[in-house]
Scaffold this motif. Structure first.
Motif, PDB file in Angstrom:
ATOM      1  N   ALA A 186       0.827  -1.203   0.000  1.00 27.18           N
ATOM      2  CA  ALA A 186       0.000   0.000   0.000  1.00 27.18           C
ATOM      3  C   ALA A 186       0.863   1.256   0.000  1.00 27.18           C
ATOM      4  CB  ALA A 186      -0.916   0.008   1.222  1.00 27.18           C
ATOM      5  N   PRO A 187       0.728   2.126  -1.033  1.00 30.25           N
ATOM      6  CA  PRO A 187       1.445   3.411  -0.981  1.00 30.25           C
ATOM      7  C   PRO A 187       0.890   4.246   0.162  1.00 30.25           C
ATOM      8  CG  PRO A 187       0.571   2.950  -3.182  1.00 30.25           C
ATOM      9  CD  PRO A 187      -0.069   1.987  -2.252  1.00 30.25           C
ATOM     10  N   ILE A 188       1.734   5.072   0.746  1.00 28.13           N
ATOM     11  CA  ILE A 188       1.325   5.881   1.890  1.00 28.13           C
ATOM     12  C   ILE A 188       1.553   7.361   1.597  1.00 28.13           C
ATOM     13  CG2 ILE A 188       1.888   6.461   4.294  1.00 28.13           C
ATOM     14  CD1 ILE A 188       2.431   3.542   4.791  1.00 28.13           C
ATOM     15  N   LEU A 189       0.547   8.163   1.894  1.00 25.13           N
ATOM     16  CA  LEU A 189       0.645   9.620   1.801  1.00 25.13           C
ATOM     17  C   LEU A 189       0.487  10.185   3.203  1.00 25.13           C
ATOM     18  CD1 LEU A 189       0.669  12.401   0.422  1.00 25.13           C
ATOM     19  CD2 LEU A 189      -1.800  12.107  -0.005  1.00 25.13           C
ATOM     20  N   CYS A 190       1.498  10.890   3.677  1.00 27.13           N
ATOM     21  CA  CYS A 190       1.458  11.533   4.989  1.00 27.13           C
ATOM     22  C   CYS A 190       1.275  13.034   4.795  1.00 27.13           C
ATOM     23  CB  CYS A 190       2.736  11.261   5.769  1.00 27.13           C
ATOM     24  SG  CYS A 190       2.984   9.527   6.216  1.00 27.13           S
ATOM     25  N   ILE A 191       0.234  13.581   5.404  1.00 23.93           N
ATOM     26  CA  ILE A 191      -0.057  15.011   5.301  1.00 23.93           C
ATOM     27  C   ILE A 191      -0.024  15.598   6.700  1.00 23.93           C
ATOM     28  CG2 ILE A 191      -1.744  16.748   4.606  1.00 23.93           C
ATOM     29  CD1 ILE A 191      -2.830  14.752   2.572  1.00 23.93           C
ATOM     30  N   ALA A 192       0.839  16.604   6.902  1.00 23.57           N
ATOM     31  CA  ALA A 192       1.003  17.198   8.221  1.00 23.57           C
ATOM     32  C   ALA A 192       0.906  18.713   8.124  1.00 23.57           C
ATOM     33  CB  ALA A 192       2.353  16.803   8.823  1.00 23.57           C
ATOM     34  N   LEU A 273      -0.412  10.173  -7.473  1.00 22.58           N
ATOM     35  CA  LEU A 273      -0.426   8.912  -6.734  1.00 22.58           C
ATOM     36  C   LEU A 273      -1.645   8.084  -7.130  1.00 22.58           C
ATOM     37  CD1 LEU A 273       0.422  10.255  -3.156  1.00 22.58           C
ATOM     38  CD2 LEU A 273       1.969   9.042  -4.710  1.00 22.58           C
ATOM     39  N   PRO A 274      -1.564   6.765  -7.015  1.00 23.19           N
ATOM     40  CA  PRO A 274      -2.759   5.916  -7.231  1.00 23.19           C
ATOM     41  C   PRO A 274      -3.669   6.034  -6.016  1.00 23.19           C
ATOM     42  CG  PRO A 274      -0.886   4.564  -6.568  1.00 23.19           C
ATOM     43  CD  PRO A 274      -0.362   5.960  -6.711  1.00 23.19           C
ATOM     44  N   LEU A 275      -4.461   7.100  -5.958  1.00 23.26           N
ATOM     45  CA  LEU A 275      -5.191   7.455  -4.748  1.00 23.26           C
ATOM     46  C   LEU A 275      -6.123   6.357  -4.252  1.00 23.26           C
ATOM     47  CD1 LEU A 275      -6.010  11.213  -5.476  1.00 23.26           C
ATOM     48  CD2 LEU A 275      -4.267  10.268  -3.941  1.00 23.26           C
ATOM     49  N   ALA A 276      -6.717   5.590  -5.146  1.00 21.13           N
ATOM     50  CA  ALA A 276      -7.633   4.529  -4.722  1.00 21.13           C
ATOM     51  C   ALA A 276      -6.934   3.497  -3.840  1.00 21.13           C
ATOM     52  CB  ALA A 276      -8.253   3.853  -5.943  1.00 21.13           C
ATOM     53  N   ASP A 277      -5.642   3.302  -4.055  1.00 20.93           N
ATOM     54  CA  ASP A 277      -4.878   2.313  -3.303  1.00 20.93           C
ATOM     55  C   ASP A 277      -3.994   2.935  -2.232  1.00 20.93           C
ATOM     56  OD1 ASP A 277      -5.878   0.251  -4.973  1.00 20.93           O
ATOM     57  OD2 ASP A 277      -4.374   0.779  -6.495  1.00 20.93           O
ATOM     58  N   THR A 278      -4.016   4.256  -2.119  1.00 19.03           N
ATOM     59  CA  THR A 278      -3.107   4.952  -1.207  1.00 19.03           C
ATOM     60  C   THR A 278      -3.740   5.145   0.164  1.00 19.03           C
ATOM     61  OG1 THR A 278      -2.039   6.143  -3.033  1.00 19.03           O
ATOM     62  CG2 THR A 278      -1.812   7.085  -0.830  1.00 19.03           C
ATOM     63  N   GLN A 279      -2.976   4.788   1.205  1.00 14.43           N
ATOM     64  CA  GLN A 279      -3.422   5.029   2.576  1.00 14.43           C
ATOM     65  C   GLN A 279      -2.934   6.404   3.007  1.00 14.43           C
ATOM     66  OE1 GLN A 279      -5.313   2.753   4.702  1.00 14.43           O
ATOM     67  NE2 GLN A 279      -5.606   4.807   5.510  1.00 14.43           N
ATOM     68  N   ILE A 280      -3.843   7.229   3.517  1.00 11.82           N
ATOM     69  CA  ILE A 280      -3.506   8.600   3.882  1.00 11.82           C
ATOM     70  C   ILE A 280      -3.472   8.735   5.399  1.00 11.82           C
ATOM     71  CG2 ILE A 280      -4.175  11.028   3.709  1.00 11.82           C
ATOM     72  CD1 ILE A 280      -5.630  10.339   1.111  1.00 11.82           C
ATOM     73  N   PHE A 281      -2.348   9.204   5.934  1.00 13.15           N
ATOM     74  CA  PHE A 281      -2.216   9.549   7.346  1.00 13.15           C
ATOM     75  C   PHE A 281      -2.156  11.065   7.440  1.00 13.15           C
ATOM     76  CE2 PHE A 281      -0.676   5.223   7.324  1.00 13.15           C
ATOM     77  CZ  PHE A 281      -1.073   4.699   8.550  1.00 13.15           C
ATOM     78  N   ALA A 282      -2.986  11.661   8.296  1.00  9.22           N
ATOM     79  CA  ALA A 282      -3.031  13.117   8.392  1.00  9.22           C
ATOM     80  C   ALA A 282      -3.037  13.558   9.844  1.00  9.22           C
ATOM     81  CB  ALA A 282      -4.267  13.665   7.686  1.00  9.22           C
ATOM     82  N   CYS A 283      -2.252  14.595  10.148  1.00 13.44           N
ATOM     83  CA  CYS A 283      -2.205  15.162  11.482  1.00 13.44           C
ATOM     84  C   CYS A 283      -1.975  16.660  11.351  1.00 13.44           C
ATOM     85  CB  CYS A 283      -1.093  14.521  12.314  1.00 13.44           C
ATOM     86  SG  CYS A 283      -1.039  15.093  14.027  1.00 13.44           S
ATOM     87  N   GLY A 284      -2.862  17.447  11.919  1.00 12.97           N
ATOM     88  CA  GLY A 284      -2.716  18.891  11.822  1.00 12.97           C
ATOM     89  C   GLY A 284      -3.897  19.603  12.449  1.00 12.97           C
ATOM     90  N   HIS A 305     -15.754   3.902  -4.942  1.00 16.30           N
ATOM     91  CA  HIS A 305     -14.896   3.912  -3.754  1.00 16.30           C
ATOM     92  C   HIS A 305     -14.712   5.345  -3.272  1.00 16.30           C
ATOM     93  CE1 HIS A 305     -11.750   2.796  -0.968  1.00 16.30           C
ATOM     94  NE2 HIS A 305     -10.912   3.650  -1.539  1.00 16.30           N
ATOM     95  N   SER A 306     -14.797   5.571  -1.963  1.00 17.94           N
ATOM     96  CA  SER A 306     -14.612   6.905  -1.394  1.00 17.94           C
ATOM     97  C   SER A 306     -13.205   7.054  -0.851  1.00 17.94           C
ATOM     98  CB  SER A 306     -15.626   7.154  -0.272  1.00 17.94           C
ATOM     99  OG  SER A 306     -15.352   8.379   0.375  1.00 17.94           O
ATOM    100  N   LEU A 307     -12.529   8.110  -1.238  1.00 14.27           N
ATOM    101  CA  LEU A 307     -11.173   8.359  -0.745  1.00 14.27           C
ATOM    102  C   LEU A 307     -11.175   8.609   0.764  1.00 14.27           C
ATOM    103  CD1 LEU A 307      -8.197   8.662  -1.469  1.00 14.27           C
ATOM    104  CD2 LEU A 307      -8.616  11.077  -1.985  1.00 14.27           C
ATOM    105  N   ARG A 308     -12.300   9.060   1.293  1.00 17.18           N
ATOM    106  CA  ARG A 308     -12.396   9.288   2.738  1.00 17.18           C
ATOM    107  C   ARG A 308     -12.141   8.005   3.524  1.00 17.18           C
ATOM    108  NH1 ARG A 308     -15.904  13.997   4.268  1.00 17.18           N
ATOM    109  NH2 ARG A 308     -16.340  12.811   6.148  1.00 17.18           N
ATOM    110  N   ASP A 309     -12.468   6.853   2.927  1.00 19.22           N
ATOM    111  CA  ASP A 309     -12.254   5.576   3.609  1.00 19.22           C
ATOM    112  C   ASP A 309     -10.771   5.275   3.804  1.00 19.22           C
ATOM    113  OD1 ASP A 309     -14.978   5.196   3.677  1.00 19.22           O
ATOM    114  OD2 ASP A 309     -15.029   3.965   1.867  1.00 19.22           O
TER     115      ASP A 309
END
Length: 418
Positions: A186-192, A273-284, A305-309
């Protein structure tokens, strides 16, 4: 036949293998803390040993851990946090802080000599902004060698939550997902945003070590071009070709992903990014998290599919990203009633709303603070059962985990360790 075993009248046979505790550990603990406040058999404690400036608005605090902490914790995952208890002017405050880095990892701003490496094995580090009563006290007033009570590391802002989230979604959608594929590919996107970068420091490195492709986007009000943080990300990018990072100075248009400094659907799409397969971690901040949820809702993905999931947020220091309490009440209005068992008290109650409110309506007193999912004072351990976070819509697993009673509702019968 009469038992002729030779026993004195009134005695009770000792169970095989039983060894009585002639001196209670609580008594030993009481005596030891009087000899030295850092000594304890049962209470994890931290002693402040160093302060480091990481950027214009971020300071790292390094703590030595006591034996009780070592015995009760076998380390931590990247993204985990601790709860610190701090007494200020006679009032006890409790705050949650994310841990920097991974256990036994030499911090990148040190010299890397043998003394630093030895110290790192006995310490943990948090990074905080000089804002708010407690954080200001820790940075500006707490003297070195000050001792604090602490929890052991915990939290679900970790890599383990990826498989939990996707397995739950696969059950809901009647599909099958192999756990090994989830964890390794799973690709990972971290947003801070701002100090929300703190949990990413360990999470990103652990994800890279596990073979994930990781993209980091950090929004900040000041430049990070010459800070120790920039050096750390550059070190990781050099070591791991699968790591890409973007440092967004919200006051410098040349650093923006798109034409605006704000997080938007266009910003997410610009990452390619392949957003449908990307796990997003967010902190802010609340504004950043709200912007992320709004942006995710504007992006259309295949198969409805919802990206919010795909979003996991660390919100122990922040308010609800895009809901308010009235929204939460509406979402729990028509839920089926389930039974909640308080294991330690041997009590139970029926619940169709938030666990905290329904417990109180049943005459059961439970810990609470802000009642909005911010302060963590209501956090407890769920032994079994499924609950839903009314702020994020996240559905838990059926196993042991830490939850907040003020923002979770029962989806099945639930057992709490209270």
């Amino acid at each position: 036949m009469k038992n002729t075993t030779n026993m004195r009248k009134g005695t009770v046979p000792m169970p095989t293998g039983y060894r009585p505790e002639f001196i209670q550990s609580a008594f030993i603990d009481f005596i030891s803390t009087r000899l030295h406040p850092f000594w304890s058999l049962t209470t994890p404690k931290l002693r402040l040993v160093a302060k480091h400036t990481l950027s214009d608005d971020l300071v790292a605090l390094q703590f030595e851990i006591n034996n009780a902490f070592k015995q009760q914790s076998d380390g931590w995952q990247g993204g985990a946090h601790i709860n610190l208890s701090i007494a200020i002017d006679g009032i006890l405050h409790q705050r949650s802080y994310s841990l920097v880095g991974l256990p036994h990892q030499t911090l990148w701003w040190t010299n890397g000599n043998s003394r630093d490496k030895k110290l790192q094995r006995q310490t943990l580090t948090i990074a905080i902004k000089p804002q708010g009563l407690v954080s200001n006290y820790l940075i500006n007033q707490a003297a070195l060698s000050t001792i604090f009570d602490s929890s052991i590391p915990s939290g679900d802002f970790t890599l383990e939550q990826i498989s939990v989230n996707q397995q739950i979604n696969s059950v809901i959608k009647n599909t099958e997902i192999k756990n090994s594929v989830i964890k390794e590919l799973a690709p990972i996107l971290c947003i801070a945003g701002g100090s929300g970068i703190t949990p990413m420091l360990g999470l990103v490195k652990q994800a890279l070590q596990h073979g994930h492709k990781v993209t980091l986007v950090h929004y900040n009000r000041t430049s990070l071009s010459s800070s120790p943080l920039q050096e750390y990300w550059q070190q990781l990018a050099t070591t791991y070709p699968s790591f890409t990072y973007y440092l967004i100075n919200t006051e410098d248009a040349s650093t923006y992903l798109t034409s605006t400094r704000h997080l938007s659907a266009a910003s997410l799409l610009a990452l390619n990014l392949p957003l449908a397969d990307t796990q997003i971690f967010a902190c802010g901040s609340q504004a950043l998290l709200k912007g992320l949820y709004h942006a995710a809702s504007e992006i259309n993905l295949p198969n409805n599919h919802s990206l919010r999931d795909n979003i996991i947020i660390e919100n122990f220091g922040y308010a609800v990203p895009d809901l308010n309490l009235s929204d939460a009440t509406k979402k729990t209005a028509n839920l089926e009633k389930h039974t909640v068992y308080l294991r330690a008290r041997q009590r139970q109650f029926d619940s169709s709303g938030t666990l905290l409110v329904d417990a109180e309506q049943a005459g059961l007193r439970m810990n609470y603070g802000c009642r909005q999912g911010i302060c963590q004072m209501c956090r407890c351990n769920k032994v079994s059962g499924v609950v839903k976070n009314v702020q994020t819509g996240k559905i838990s697993g059926d196993s042991f985990e830490s939850i907040q009673t003020c923002i979770n509702v029962a989806m099945t019968d639930v057992v709490l360790d209270i």
